[in-house]
Design an enzyme around this catalytic site. Structure first.
Site, PDB file in Angstrom:
ATOM      1  N   TYR A  11      -4.579   3.321   8.134  1.00  0.00           N
ATOM      2  CA  TYR A  11      -5.921   2.739   8.300  1.00  0.00           C
ATOM      3  C   TYR A  11      -6.499   3.123   9.660  1.00  0.00           C
ATOM      4  O   TYR A  11      -6.344   4.252  10.095  1.00  0.00           O
ATOM      5  CB  TYR A  11      -5.875   1.206   8.114  1.00  0.00           C
ATOM      6  CG  TYR A  11      -5.173   0.819   6.859  1.00  0.00           C
ATOM      7  CD1 TYR A  11      -5.669   1.237   5.623  1.00  0.00           C
ATOM      8  CD2 TYR A  11      -4.013   0.070   6.882  1.00  0.00           C
ATOM      9  CE1 TYR A  11      -5.033   0.896   4.450  1.00  0.00           C
ATOM     10  CE2 TYR A  11      -3.363  -0.274   5.708  1.00  0.00           C
ATOM     11  CZ  TYR A  11      -3.879   0.137   4.503  1.00  0.00           C
ATOM     12  OH  TYR A  11      -3.246  -0.186   3.348  1.00  0.00           O
ATOM     13  N   SER A  44       0.794  -1.241   0.000  1.00  0.00           N
ATOM     14  CA  SER A  44       0.000   0.000   0.000  1.00  0.00           C
ATOM     15  C   SER A  44       0.817   1.276   0.000  1.00  0.00           C
ATOM     16  O   SER A  44       0.251   2.364  -0.153  1.00  0.00           O
ATOM     17  CB  SER A  44      -0.928   0.027   1.204  1.00  0.00           C
ATOM     18  OG  SER A  44      -2.011  -0.810   0.942  1.00  0.00           O
ATOM     19  N   LYS A  92       0.351   3.498  -2.849  1.00  0.00           N
ATOM     20  CA  LYS A  92      -0.824   4.383  -2.940  1.00  0.00           C
ATOM     21  C   LYS A  92      -0.436   5.860  -2.813  1.00  0.00           C
ATOM     22  O   LYS A  92      -1.160   6.737  -3.279  1.00  0.00           O
ATOM     23  CB  LYS A  92      -1.845   3.992  -1.862  1.00  0.00           C
ATOM     24  CG  LYS A  92      -2.392   2.569  -2.064  1.00  0.00           C
ATOM     25  CD  LYS A  92      -3.253   2.117  -0.885  1.00  0.00           C
ATOM     26  CE  LYS A  92      -3.729   0.679  -1.063  1.00  0.00           C
ATOM     27  NZ  LYS A  92      -4.466   0.190   0.123  1.00  0.00           N
ATOM     28  N   TYR A 150      -4.052  -2.353 -10.120  1.00  0.00           N
ATOM     29  CA  TYR A 150      -3.917  -2.153  -8.663  1.00  0.00           C
ATOM     30  C   TYR A 150      -3.020  -3.238  -8.030  1.00  0.00           C
ATOM     31  O   TYR A 150      -2.074  -2.938  -7.310  1.00  0.00           O
ATOM     32  CB  TYR A 150      -5.316  -2.163  -8.022  1.00  0.00           C
ATOM     33  CG  TYR A 150      -5.287  -2.188  -6.515  1.00  0.00           C
ATOM     34  CD1 TYR A 150      -5.024  -1.042  -5.782  1.00  0.00           C
ATOM     35  CD2 TYR A 150      -5.517  -3.374  -5.814  1.00  0.00           C
ATOM     36  CE1 TYR A 150      -4.982  -1.066  -4.395  1.00  0.00           C
ATOM     37  CE2 TYR A 150      -5.479  -3.411  -4.428  1.00  0.00           C
ATOM     38  CZ  TYR A 150      -5.211  -2.263  -3.723  1.00  0.00           C
ATOM     39  OH  TYR A 150      -5.154  -2.294  -2.346  1.00  0.00           O
ATOM     40  N   VAL A 170       1.171  -3.749   3.745  1.00  0.00           N
ATOM     41  CA  VAL A 170       1.156  -5.046   4.427  1.00  0.00           C
ATOM     42  C   VAL A 170       2.400  -5.890   4.143  1.00  0.00           C
ATOM     43  O   VAL A 170       2.557  -6.963   4.710  1.00  0.00           O
ATOM     44  CB  VAL A 170      -0.125  -5.873   4.153  1.00  0.00           C
ATOM     45  CG1 VAL A 170      -1.350  -5.255   4.784  1.00  0.00           C
ATOM     46  CG2 VAL A 170      -0.312  -6.132   2.677  1.00  0.00           C
TER      47      VAL A 170
HETATM   48  N1  GLU Z   1      -2.400  -5.109  -1.939  1.00  0.00           N
HETATM   49  C1  GLU Z   1      -2.906  -5.080  -0.589  1.00  0.00           C
HETATM   50  C2  GLU Z   1      -4.404  -5.240  -0.602  1.00  0.00           C
HETATM   51  O1  GLU Z   1      -5.034  -4.729  -1.494  1.00  0.00           O
HETATM   52  C3  GLU Z   1      -2.524  -3.792   0.031  1.00  0.00           C
HETATM   53  C4  GLU Z   1      -2.932  -3.670   1.464  1.00  0.00           C
HETATM   54  C5  GLU Z   1      -1.906  -2.964   2.296  1.00  0.00           C
HETATM   55  O2  GLU Z   1      -0.733  -2.931   1.979  1.00  0.00           O
HETATM   56  O3  GLU Z   1      -2.283  -2.426   3.324  1.00  0.00           O
HETATM   57  O4  GLU Z   1      -4.984  -5.857   0.248  1.00  0.00           O
END
Ligand code: GLU
Length: 313
Positions: A247, A68, A71, A195, A265
């Site tokens: 988050y 993530s 992002k 994505y 993650v």
């Molecule tokens: N590719 C992971 C997902 O979509 C990213 C989540 C993350 O890194 O927090 O679940």
């Protein structure tokens, strides 16, 4: 060597050593089979200050899945393309719910709360994809990350992307749900393909800290002299990182670390000390919110020892 540089190098080495010795290491992301087997023994930390001094500790050169953290880069790219119109498709308020939560989407008519929860990042990816083939959009994202890090060797781990595509039922549900509200414009498979692949970009702490420098220096990477975004946009991206970057653990991260940051993650965190430094930390064991357990602790120690929290020493 100035005493500030010596202090920085000493603090980074000390923290890396302290983290190496800890036995509470968290658990790797088990819902992505390719990431479930990563050894939680690793820890890396890199700080690049405003003079370009690189202070590195632990497994600073070991590559990991940025997940993530990508992002931040897709948000930057999408804002560059769509400008403030992007905010019609995604909000910028903290969600207070898990990274892959679906409940809020129903109340809010398919508009995700912010660009860093999965639904929001999928909507942002869809914006980048519009008008392009998935391969072109993905190429553009990868080239942008390479440009930010000034390193053309950065690549995507297609095995991780494939592993996520096979098991990404939640993300598939989120994307379809948003599609039903007309928030997703492109075929859901295409948007998700891009994505999953940008989440699977592989970097090490050194490359990641370098890629984040524009956010620490008002939108310009001092190493290359390239202006990436305006000072105002850099400030705003940092604000979204501070409020939404972890988050439902974002409040805790601000409370303990006091810096804008974005976790993934894969166990990485990119943190920004505005005007001071870009910081990348990696340790694959996660806490209950899906954020790197030791990564967060290491950043808390770093900001405390250097007096870098944006809320005061
Ligand atoms: N590719 C992971 C997902 O979509 C990213 C989540 C993350 O890194 O927090 O679940």
């Amino acid at each position: 060597m100035s005493s500030a540089v010596a202090d920085l190098e000493r603090v980074v080495k000390e923290i890396a050593e302290e983290m190496r010795q800890r036995t509470d290491r968290g658990e790797p992301a088990s819902y992505i089979p390719e990431l479930a087997n990563v050894d939680t023994g690793s820890f890396g930390l890199v700080v690049i200050d405003n003079d370009g001094t690189v202070a590195a500790g632990g497994d600073a050169d070991m590559p990991f899945s940025i997940q993530s953290i990508s992002k931040v880069f897709t948000l930057t790219l999408a804002l560059g393309k769509a400008g403030d119109r992007l905010w019609k498709h995604v909000g910028r308020e903290p969600s207070g719910s898990a990274f892959n939560s679906i409940v809020q989407l129903e109340y809010e008519h398919g508009i995700p709360r912010n660009p860093f929860i999965n639904a929001g990042a999928i909507a942002v990816t869809d914006r980048i994809l519009s008008g392009h083939q998935p391969k072109e959009a993905l190429g553009e994202i990868l080239r942008f990350v390479q440009f930010l890090a000034d390193d053309s060797s950065i690549a995507i781990d297609r095995t991780v992307a494939e592993s996520e595509r096979r098991t990404g039922f939640r993300n598939i549900a989120l994307a379809n749900y948003m599609k039903s509200f007309g928030v997703i414009e492109n075929p859901v498979d295409y948007t998700l393909g891009v994505y999953f692949h940008h989440c699977s970009i592989v970097m090490n702490c050194r490359q990641l800290a370098m890629a984040g420098r524009y956010l620490a220096h008002s939108g310009r990477n001092p190493a290359t002299g390239h202006r990436v975004v305006t000072p105002e946009r850099a400030r705003r991206i940092n604000a979204v990182m501070l409020t939404c970057g972890h988050y439902d653990g974002s409040g805790e991260f601000a409370y303990r670390v006091g810096l804008p940051g974005k976790s993934g993650v894969g166990g990485g965190i990119l943190a920004i000390a505005p005007g001071k430094a870009s910081i990348a930390v990696w340790s694959p064991g996660l806490d209950a919110y899906g954020n790197s357990h030791l990564g967060r602790i290491a950043l808390e120690l770093l900001t405390k020892r250097l007096g870098w929290s944006i809320f005061g020493a």
